[in-house]
Write a protein that holds these residues in place. Structure first.
Motif, PDB file in Angstrom:
ATOM      1  N   ILE A 196       4.004  18.768  -7.313  1.00 40.02           N
ATOM      2  CA  ILE A 196       4.465  17.523  -6.681  1.00 40.02           C
ATOM      3  C   ILE A 196       3.983  17.455  -5.242  1.00 40.02           C
ATOM      4  O   ILE A 196       3.414  16.445  -4.799  1.00 40.02           O
ATOM      5  N   VAL A 197       4.185  18.554  -4.507  1.00 38.38           N
ATOM      6  CA  VAL A 197       3.789  18.592  -3.095  1.00 38.38           C
ATOM      7  C   VAL A 197       2.275  18.471  -2.961  1.00 38.38           C
ATOM      8  O   VAL A 197       1.764  17.687  -2.146  1.00 38.38           O
ATOM      9  N   ASP A 198       1.532  19.231  -3.757  1.00 39.65           N
ATOM     10  CA  ASP A 198       0.064  19.219  -3.657  1.00 39.65           C
ATOM     11  C   ASP A 198      -0.515  17.846  -4.000  1.00 39.65           C
ATOM     12  O   ASP A 198      -1.411  17.347  -3.302  1.00 39.65           O
ATOM     13  N   SER A 199      -0.014  17.235  -5.065  1.00 34.27           N
ATOM     14  CA  SER A 199      -0.539  15.918  -5.464  1.00 34.27           C
ATOM     15  C   SER A 199      -0.156  14.852  -4.439  1.00 34.27           C
ATOM     16  O   SER A 199      -0.936  13.924  -4.174  1.00 34.27           O
ATOM     17  N   PHE A 200       1.035  14.978  -3.842  1.00 32.24           N
ATOM     18  CA  PHE A 200       1.441  14.042  -2.792  1.00 32.24           C
ATOM     19  C   PHE A 200       0.507  14.162  -1.585  1.00 32.24           C
ATOM     20  O   PHE A 200       0.043  13.150  -1.044  1.00 32.24           O
ATOM     21  N   MET A 201       0.213  15.384  -1.183  1.00 37.04           N
ATOM     22  CA  MET A 201      -0.663  15.597  -0.022  1.00 37.04           C
ATOM     23  C   MET A 201      -2.083  15.126  -0.317  1.00 37.04           C
ATOM     24  O   MET A 201      -2.742  14.550   0.550  1.00 37.04           O
ATOM     25  N   ASP A 202      -2.557  15.355  -1.537  1.00 34.46           N
ATOM     26  CA  ASP A 202      -3.901  14.895  -1.898  1.00 34.46           C
ATOM     27  C   ASP A 202      -3.987  13.371  -1.840  1.00 34.46           C
ATOM     28  O   ASP A 202      -4.972  12.799  -1.359  1.00 34.46           O
ATOM     29  N   GLY A 203      -2.950  12.709  -2.346  1.00 27.94           N
ATOM     30  CA  GLY A 203      -2.934  11.248  -2.312  1.00 27.94           C
ATOM     31  C   GLY A 203      -2.887  10.707  -0.900  1.00 27.94           C
ATOM     32  O   GLY A 203      -3.577   9.729  -0.570  1.00 27.94           O
ATOM     33  N   ALA A 204      -2.074  11.326  -0.037  1.00 33.58           N
ATOM     34  CA  ALA A 204      -1.990  10.898   1.362  1.00 33.58           C
ATOM     35  C   ALA A 204      -3.323  11.114   2.064  1.00 33.58           C
ATOM     36  O   ALA A 204      -3.767  10.275   2.868  1.00 33.58           O
ATOM     37  N   ARG A 205      -3.988  12.209   1.740  1.00 30.15           N
ATOM     38  CA  ARG A 205      -5.286  12.513   2.360  1.00 30.15           C
ATOM     39  C   ARG A 205      -6.322  11.442   2.007  1.00 30.15           C
ATOM     40  O   ARG A 205      -7.158  11.076   2.834  1.00 30.15           O
ATOM     41  N   ASP A 206      -6.259  10.917   0.799  1.00 33.78           N
ATOM     42  CA  ASP A 206      -7.226   9.896   0.367  1.00 33.78           C
ATOM     43  C   ASP A 206      -7.119   8.624   1.199  1.00 33.78           C
ATOM     44  O   ASP A 206      -8.104   7.886   1.335  1.00 33.78           O
ATOM     45  N   LEU A 207      -5.937   8.328   1.743  1.00 36.11           N
ATOM     46  CA  LEU A 207      -5.745   7.096   2.514  1.00 36.11           C
ATOM     47  C   LEU A 207      -5.628   7.349   4.017  1.00 36.11           C
ATOM     48  O   LEU A 207      -5.240   6.458   4.769  1.00 36.11           O
ATOM     49  N   LEU A 208      -5.974   8.562   4.454  1.00 34.62           N
ATOM     50  CA  LEU A 208      -5.875   8.884   5.881  1.00 34.62           C
ATOM     51  C   LEU A 208      -6.772   7.988   6.720  1.00 34.62           C
ATOM     52  O   LEU A 208      -6.366   7.489   7.777  1.00 34.62           O
ATOM     53  N   SER A 209      -8.010   7.740   6.264  1.00 35.01           N
ATOM     54  CA  SER A 209      -8.926   6.903   7.043  1.00 35.01           C
ATOM     55  C   SER A 209      -8.391   5.483   7.162  1.00 35.01           C
ATOM     56  O   SER A 209      -8.579   4.821   8.192  1.00 35.01           O
ATOM     57  N   VAL A 210      -7.707   5.004   6.127  1.00 34.26           N
ATOM     58  CA  VAL A 210      -7.124   3.672   6.164  1.00 34.26           C
ATOM     59  C   VAL A 210      -6.045   3.603   7.237  1.00 34.26           C
ATOM     60  O   VAL A 210      -5.971   2.639   8.008  1.00 34.26           O
ATOM     61  N   ALA A 211      -5.199   4.627   7.301  1.00 35.33           N
ATOM     62  CA  ALA A 211      -4.128   4.667   8.296  1.00 35.33           C
ATOM     63  C   ALA A 211      -4.706   4.660   9.714  1.00 35.33           C
ATOM     64  O   ALA A 211      -4.145   4.033  10.622  1.00 35.33           O
ATOM     65  N   LEU A 212      -5.838   5.331   9.910  1.00 37.93           N
ATOM     66  CA  LEU A 212      -6.454   5.377  11.237  1.00 37.93           C
ATOM     67  C   LEU A 212      -7.121   4.052  11.592  1.00 37.93           C
ATOM     68  O   LEU A 212      -7.113   3.630  12.760  1.00 37.93           O
ATOM     69  N   VAL A 213      -7.707   3.373  10.610  1.00 44.32           N
ATOM     70  CA  VAL A 213      -8.326   2.061  10.853  1.00 44.32           C
ATOM     71  C   VAL A 213      -7.292   1.077  11.375  1.00 44.32           C
ATOM     72  O   VAL A 213      -7.557   0.288  12.293  1.00 44.32           O
ATOM     73  N   VAL A 214      -6.101   1.109  10.800  1.00 45.81           N
ATOM     74  CA  VAL A 214      -5.028   0.208  11.229  1.00 45.81           C
ATOM     75  C   VAL A 214      -4.701   0.435  12.701  1.00 45.81           C
ATOM     76  O   VAL A 214      -4.489  -0.514  13.465  1.00 45.81           O
ATOM     77  N   ALA A 215      -4.672   1.686  13.128  1.00 48.57           N
ATOM     78  CA  ALA A 215      -4.366   1.996  14.527  1.00 48.57           C
ATOM     79  C   ALA A 215      -5.453   1.491  15.464  1.00 48.57           C
ATOM     80  O   ALA A 215      -5.172   0.947  16.538  1.00 48.57           O
ATOM     81  N   ILE A 216      -6.716   1.667  15.088  1.00 44.47           N
ATOM     82  CA  ILE A 216      -7.813   1.200  15.928  1.00 44.47           C
ATOM     83  C   ILE A 216      -7.797  -0.324  16.036  1.00 44.47           C
ATOM     84  O   ILE A 216      -8.033  -0.894  17.105  1.00 44.47           O
ATOM     85  N   ALA A 217      -7.501  -1.003  14.922  1.00 43.81           N
ATOM     86  CA  ALA A 217      -7.407  -2.463  14.957  1.00 43.81           C
ATOM     87  C   ALA A 217      -6.322  -2.904  15.928  1.00 43.81           C
ATOM     88  O   ALA A 217      -6.487  -3.880  16.662  1.00 43.81           O
ATOM     89  N   ARG A 218      -5.205  -2.195  15.932  1.00 39.94           N
ATOM     90  CA  ARG A 218      -4.121  -2.535  16.867  1.00 39.94           C
ATOM     91  C   ARG A 218      -4.532  -2.261  18.310  1.00 39.94           C
ATOM     92  O   ARG A 218      -4.021  -2.884  19.247  1.00 39.94           O
TER      93      ARG A 218
END
Length: 506
Positions: free
Chosen positions: A349-371
């Motif tokens: 559960i923990v590993d798959s959760f972290m893998d999924g979050a890692r896949d969208l890390l760049s998206v989370a950073l793009v939002v910050a740069i846009a702001r």
């Protein structure tokens, strides 16, 4: 003979990160050119018309440029941080990672692809209508981030591309926002600022909704059919094989077993709760003259039960009052529930959760740069100056000209202030009275503002929604602009025509 011909490198468009950073630099340069200014505020924080005055210039330097994405993530006194959106994206990725680990998502997507093979055309108008309704009723925007990872594989699987997938969600929801009928965050805030009923002018907003939905759907549909017929015509044709592999398009997927079906029920329930929780039922009911307080009453009832209320949490808030903290909690909780229900080991559960979050890390950073773009604009004190120019330039015009120019004025203002509610609160107290001076109904000023705000939010790089969606779909912002160019021109012309007719009729 030695070949002296030089091999030209293929031109490669800069990434979304680079485009956003270049825009930050450009806005910083403008703060050296445009005079700084401010308006006086009343006790409620609304701008007072006619109180614009210049203030000491605050040109943004190299330090300000490079620190703006950090401030964009964390927030400042004048700019709300993107951290809530970014954290939601990461937790959503974790949730999807857990669901993906069960195999239920691949099996479900394969089932949809199989069932709609040959009937792909039906998906586009149906899905776009659903998102448009969300946009027009409660301003659906950031919430759409949850749907891209689901719809992209389906659209690729039935023969379309990632551009079609993003267009269904982004264009669908934002043409709804463009034609906000009872959206409390746009129509509600603007109407309150002018002390008129949110129902005033709803007929014209309904006309906007029908026309813009029809035009947008036809545009996306036409492009999708072209790609289906000839995949080489896709704007992202060179990425097709890579996208098929990246988004794990299932082939010859086995039928779902009983546990996977139950996981899909929990999966669907999670998104249903999210949508229901974000609709402001009480405010929406009030705008229609109704009393929709079911969820508030249910919440009070549950909290009033001895022990049960304490067990649930005395700070639990009703559906309809949720926002990013609450829906982030929802997906965090459901990731755990899905994992336990599928009998996954704790480590998986923990590993798959972290893998999924890692896949969208760049998206989370793009939002910050846009702001960060908004941070530079606000810290540079140039927004009020641009607003003042509009205040002076629009007074004393004929109704038709005033209405169309108001729409045009709100286009750059929507770029400067991406928040629909923030833009309404900052400007409506000025623009509404100006409309009265030109014999333009105040509800038409609201309609012009909403149309411009929705127009800009289809393409603006200052929007975390736009940039986040493109990052998830691995589409460069310049490719998206190329796709949207003709549609934006059509929407602009039709908006001017509808607004002009409405102003002429009065």
């Amino acid at each position: 003979m030695e070949n002296n011909k030089q091999i030209k490198k293929k031109f490669s468009m800069p990434s979304s990160f680079t485009v956003l950073f270049l825009i930050i630099v450009f806005i910083a340069i403008l703060t050296w050119i445009i005079p700084a200014g401010a308006y006086d505020m009343d006790d409620a924080g609304s701008i007072l018309s006619g109180t614009y005055h210049t203030v000491d210039s605050q040109p943004q330097g190299i330090w300000d440029v490079f620190i703006s994405p950090i401030k964009g993530m964390l927030g400042t006194d004048t700019t709300p941080g993107a951290i809530e959106i970014s954290l939601f994206i990461l937790v959503l990725g974790g949730f999807l990672g857990v669901v993906t680990k069960t195999g239920a998502l691949d099996a479900g997507i394969a089932s949809i692809v199989k069932n709609y093979k040959g009937k792909e055309k039906k998906l586009i108008p149906i899905l776009m209508l659903l998102f448009a309704i969300g946009g027009t009723t409660y301003g659906m925007a950031e919430e759409t981030m949850a749907f891209y990872p689901l719809i992209i594989p389906v659209m690729i699987g039935v023969g379309f591309d990632t551009v079609v997938a993003v267009a269904i969600v982004l264009v669908g929801s934002q043409v709804g926002v463009l034609a906000s009928t009872v959206n409390p965050f746009a129509t509600g805030v603007a109407s309150q600022a002018l002390s008129i009923s949110p129902g005033d002018g709803i007929i014209w907003r309904l006309i906007f909704f029908v026309v813009m939905y029809a035009v947008a759907t036809a545009y996306v549909y036409r492009y999708a059919m072209k790609v289906e017929k000839d995949p080489t015509t896709s704007l992202v044709a060179d990425q097709r094989e890579e996208n098929i592999a990246y988004f794990k398009i299932p082939e010859d997927q086995e039928e779902m077993d009983k546990r996977q079906r139950n996981v899909m029920i929990l999966f669907a329930l999670s998104f249903l709760i999210m949508v229901v929780s974000l609709v402001p039922w009480t405010a929406l009911g009030e705008s229609l003259g109704q009393s929709w307080t079911f969820f508030e009453s249910l919440n009070s009832f549950l909290l009033g039960i001895p022990f049960i209320g304490t067990l649930l949490g005395e700070r639990m808030i009703p559906l309809g009052d949720w926002y990013f903290q609450e829906i982030t909690m929802l997906f965090f909780l459901m990731a755990v529930v899905v994992g336990l229900f599928y009998r996954m080991p704790e480590g998986d559960i923990v590993d798959s959760f972290m893998d999924g979050a890692r896949d969208l890390l760049s998206v989370a950073l793009v939002v910050a740069i846009a702001r960060g773009i908004q941070v530079v604009m606000n810290d540079g004190l140039i927004t009020a100056t641009i607003l003042s120019w509009g205040e002076k330039g629009l007074s004393g015009l004929s109704p038709v000209i005033f209405t169309i120019l108001t729409y045009i004025f709100y286009i750059p203002m929507s770029f400067l202030i991406p928040s629909t509610s923030g833009l309404a609160a900052a400007t409506m107290g000025i623009m509404g009275p100006l409309g009265t001076f030109s014999d333009v109904p105040q509800h038409l000023v609201i309609t012009a503002y909403q149309a411009a705000s929705g127009f800009v939010n289809l393409i603006t790089p200052t929007s975390g929604v736009v940039m986040g969606a493109l990052a998830i779909a691995r589409i460069d912002v310049t490719v998206w602009w190329k796709f949207m160019f003709k549609l934006m021109a059509i929407i602009f012309v039709l908006s001017c025509v509808i607004l002009g007719v409405a102003a002429a009729i009065g």
